[in-house]
Design a protein around this motif. Structure first.
Motif, PDB file in Angstrom:
ATOM      1  N   VAL A 171       0.933  -1.144   0.073  1.00 23.80           N
ATOM      2  CA  VAL A 171       0.080   0.019   0.048  1.00 23.80           C
ATOM      3  C   VAL A 171       0.876   1.283  -0.069  1.00 23.80           C
ATOM      4  O   VAL A 171       1.668   1.342   0.997  1.00 23.80           O
ATOM      5  CB  VAL A 171      -0.968  -0.063   1.210  1.00 23.80           C
ATOM      6  CG1 VAL A 171      -1.819   1.178   1.290  1.00 23.80           C
ATOM      7  CG2 VAL A 171      -1.754  -1.295   1.269  1.00 23.80           C
ATOM      8  N   CYS A 172       0.769   2.026  -0.936  1.00 25.86           N
ATOM      9  CA  CYS A 172       1.740   3.232  -0.954  1.00 25.86           C
ATOM     10  C   CYS A 172       0.686   4.538  -0.840  1.00 25.86           C
ATOM     11  O   CYS A 172      -0.069   4.915  -1.463  1.00 25.86           O
ATOM     12  CB  CYS A 172       1.987   3.400  -2.409  1.00 25.86           C
ATOM     13  SG  CYS A 172       3.367   2.157  -3.124  1.00 25.86           S
ATOM     14  N   LEU A 173       1.161   5.046   0.274  1.00 29.96           N
ATOM     15  CA  LEU A 173       0.705   6.405   0.728  1.00 29.96           C
ATOM     16  C   LEU A 173       1.522   7.672  -0.110  1.00 29.96           C
ATOM     17  O   LEU A 173       2.435   7.225  -0.607  1.00 29.96           O
ATOM     18  CB  LEU A 173       0.594   6.502   2.211  1.00 29.96           C
ATOM     19  CG  LEU A 173      -0.157   5.807   3.167  1.00 29.96           C
ATOM     20  CD1 LEU A 173       0.257   5.758   4.451  1.00 29.96           C
ATOM     21  CD2 LEU A 173      -1.918   6.576   3.132  1.00 29.96           C
ATOM     22  N   PHE A 203      -2.953   4.833  -2.377  1.00 31.82           N
ATOM     23  CA  PHE A 203      -4.157   5.439  -1.567  1.00 31.82           C
ATOM     24  C   PHE A 203      -3.734   6.879  -1.882  1.00 31.82           C
ATOM     25  O   PHE A 203      -2.901   7.668  -1.536  1.00 31.82           O
ATOM     26  CB  PHE A 203      -3.914   5.179  -0.126  1.00 31.82           C
ATOM     27  CG  PHE A 203      -5.065   5.668   0.627  1.00 31.82           C
ATOM     28  CD1 PHE A 203      -6.219   4.537   0.579  1.00 31.82           C
ATOM     29  CD2 PHE A 203      -5.007   6.740   1.163  1.00 31.82           C
ATOM     30  CE1 PHE A 203      -7.072   5.333   1.496  1.00 31.82           C
ATOM     31  CE2 PHE A 203      -6.083   7.289   1.909  1.00 31.82           C
ATOM     32  CZ  PHE A 203      -7.390   6.388   1.950  1.00 31.82           C
ATOM     33  N   GLY A 204      -4.864   7.428  -2.361  1.00 30.82           N
ATOM     34  CA  GLY A 204      -4.898   8.908  -2.655  1.00 30.82           C
ATOM     35  C   GLY A 204      -5.108   9.325  -4.031  1.00 30.82           C
ATOM     36  O   GLY A 204      -3.777   9.457  -4.720  1.00 30.82           O
ATOM     37  N   THR A 205      -6.142   9.272  -4.821  1.00 27.17           N
ATOM     38  CA  THR A 205      -6.439   9.323  -6.217  1.00 27.17           C
ATOM     39  C   THR A 205      -5.695  10.793  -6.623  1.00 27.17           C
ATOM     40  O   THR A 205      -5.370  11.009  -7.854  1.00 27.17           O
ATOM     41  CB  THR A 205      -7.981   9.263  -6.536  1.00 27.17           C
ATOM     42  OG1 THR A 205      -8.637  10.365  -5.823  1.00 27.17           O
ATOM     43  CG2 THR A 205      -8.399   7.990  -6.171  1.00 27.17           C
ATOM     44  N   TYR A 234      -3.846  -0.525  -8.381  1.00 26.48           N
ATOM     45  CA  TYR A 234      -5.267  -0.338  -7.847  1.00 26.48           C
ATOM     46  C   TYR A 234      -5.126   1.243  -7.220  1.00 26.48           C
ATOM     47  O   TYR A 234      -4.114   1.664  -6.463  1.00 26.48           O
ATOM     48  CB  TYR A 234      -5.734  -1.199  -6.843  1.00 26.48           C
ATOM     49  CG  TYR A 234      -6.073  -2.661  -7.400  1.00 26.48           C
ATOM     50  CD1 TYR A 234      -7.045  -3.087  -7.667  1.00 26.48           C
ATOM     51  CD2 TYR A 234      -4.686  -3.418  -7.077  1.00 26.48           C
ATOM     52  CE1 TYR A 234      -7.110  -4.272  -7.953  1.00 26.48           C
ATOM     53  CE2 TYR A 234      -4.968  -4.920  -7.596  1.00 26.48           C
ATOM     54  CZ  TYR A 234      -5.983  -5.137  -7.909  1.00 26.48           C
ATOM     55  OH  TYR A 234      -5.965  -6.541  -8.336  1.00 26.48           O
ATOM     56  N   VAL A 235      -5.916   2.183  -7.546  1.00 25.28           N
ATOM     57  CA  VAL A 235      -6.026   3.204  -6.823  1.00 25.28           C
ATOM     58  C   VAL A 235      -7.338   3.617  -6.419  1.00 25.28           C
ATOM     59  O   VAL A 235      -8.481   3.451  -6.783  1.00 25.28           O
ATOM     60  CB  VAL A 235      -5.850   4.596  -7.964  1.00 25.28           C
ATOM     61  CG1 VAL A 235      -5.638   5.778  -7.308  1.00 25.28           C
ATOM     62  CG2 VAL A 235      -4.726   4.059  -8.803  1.00 25.28           C
ATOM     63  N   THR A 236      -7.314   4.146  -4.968  1.00 26.69           N
ATOM     64  CA  THR A 236      -8.393   4.354  -3.968  1.00 26.69           C
ATOM     65  C   THR A 236      -8.287   5.633  -3.203  1.00 26.69           C
ATOM     66  O   THR A 236      -7.077   5.765  -2.642  1.00 26.69           O
ATOM     67  CB  THR A 236      -8.837   3.141  -3.447  1.00 26.69           C
ATOM     68  OG1 THR A 236     -10.019   3.187  -3.004  1.00 26.69           O
ATOM     69  CG2 THR A 236      -7.599   2.701  -2.446  1.00 26.69           C
ATOM     70  N   GLU A 241     -11.806  -0.347   1.187  1.00 29.51           N
ATOM     71  CA  GLU A 241     -11.463  -0.857  -0.298  1.00 29.51           C
ATOM     72  C   GLU A 241     -10.068  -1.591  -0.384  1.00 29.51           C
ATOM     73  O   GLU A 241      -9.748  -2.266  -1.044  1.00 29.51           O
ATOM     74  CB  GLU A 241     -11.992   0.127  -1.300  1.00 29.51           C
ATOM     75  CG  GLU A 241     -11.622  -0.552  -2.829  1.00 29.51           C
ATOM     76  CD  GLU A 241     -11.991   0.610  -3.681  1.00 29.51           C
ATOM     77  OE1 GLU A 241     -12.003   0.280  -4.878  1.00 29.51           O
ATOM     78  OE2 GLU A 241     -12.242   1.625  -3.524  1.00 29.51           O
ATOM     79  N   VAL A 242      -9.023  -0.706   0.576  1.00 25.19           N
ATOM     80  CA  VAL A 242      -7.693  -1.278   0.599  1.00 25.19           C
ATOM     81  C   VAL A 242      -7.772  -2.630   1.060  1.00 25.19           C
ATOM     82  O   VAL A 242      -7.072  -3.372   0.464  1.00 25.19           O
ATOM     83  CB  VAL A 242      -6.943  -0.304   1.358  1.00 25.19           C
ATOM     84  CG1 VAL A 242      -5.484  -1.059   1.593  1.00 25.19           C
ATOM     85  CG2 VAL A 242      -6.715   1.164   0.753  1.00 25.19           C
TER      86      VAL A 242
END
Length: 264
Positions: A171-173, A203-205, A234-236, A241-242
């Motif tokens: 997961v990439c912030l 994470f962070g569109t 995946y982008v959210t 959803e993550v």
């Protein structure tokens, strides 16, 4: 019977052996392994030579494998060390760390401050397993206080192996060069099938949207990657959803970059 060198009127070059190494002519080395080990005289420059670094690298792999061998299924969370505690991205890190812990995942980060500390803290406060894999840098603090199990590495490539080998997902912030480095390392390993496919979630569109557009409109459009490679990301903006992406994607991690899973 004369040798070829003697037949040609040449002198045999002076030769010295040290284990598997052969030294001839001016390349001879007057030291021995025992002498280097036992002789306390002289300077200590030898500890900085490349052969000695190999042992350090080996030691880091052994230490990392040993410490993480029994870690339960885990997710690695990347993000900027510069994210302040008051920033919405820090709050997102807290929520993601907690949600992953509640879903039964250990949380692995780079162990530093900012978004990494947020994910570790979220996991820790939710009763989960919080892991930090730090790196020796001249300008960054040590492991954050929310890490339950911490390892400090000298070498980035050893640390990267641990991230990938012991994670079921990334997961990439929002983050900087370090986050981008880890992101594209993971993408390359998955694209080239050096790892069993696992999800990579951005994470962070708003933050990641421009990068994803460039990947689609420049890389894919010009044939530098295949259109299906876009499906690796995946982008959210939704924490739930993550977790759902990770839970349903069937990712297993298991790096094959240094051999098959059985060889580990």
């Amino acid at each position: 019977m004369s040798t070829d060198a003697e037949a040609a009127g040449q002198r045999r070059p002076s030769t010295r052996f040290r284990g598997p190494l052969v030294f001839r002519r001016a390349r001879r080395d007057g030291s021995t392994a025992d002498r280097n080990l036992l002789d306390q005289r002289g300077d200590s420059d030898w500890v900085h030579t490349d052969p000695w670094r190999v042992l350090r690298i080996q030691a880091e792999f052994v230490e990392g494998f040993g410490a993480l061998a029994e870690v339960p299924r885990a997710v690695t969370v990347f993000g900027s060390a510069r994210t302040g505690a008051e920033h919405p991205e820090y709050q997102a890190g807290l929520a993601i760390g907690a949600a992953l812990a509640e879903a039964g995942y250990a949380v692995i980060t780079g162990g530093g401050p900012g978004a990494m500390a947020a994910a570790n803290r979220g996991a820790c406060e939710a009763g989960g397993y919080s892991i930090g894999l730090g790196i020796e840098l001249p300008f960054e603090q040590g492991l954050n206080e929310w890490v339950d199990l911490g390892i400090n590495f000298r070498y980035f490539f050893v640390r990267k192996t641990m991230f990938v080998k012991y994670s079921q997902a990334f997961v990439c912030l929002p983050g900087g060069f370090g986050t981008l480095d880890e992101l594209f390392e993971a993408l390359t390993l998955v694209q080239t099938r050096k790892v069993t496919r696992f999800p990579i979630v951005l994470f962070g569109t708003r933050f990641w949207g421009g990068l994803v557009d460039w990947i689609r409109d420049s890389l894919a459009a010009s044939g530098k990657i295949s259109p299906e490679d876009l499906d690796l990301l995946y982008v959210t903006d939704d924490v739930a959803e993550v977790v759902e992406i990770i839970r349903t994607s069937g990712g297993t991690g298991n790096v094959d970059a240094l051999g098959t899973e059985d060889e580990w």
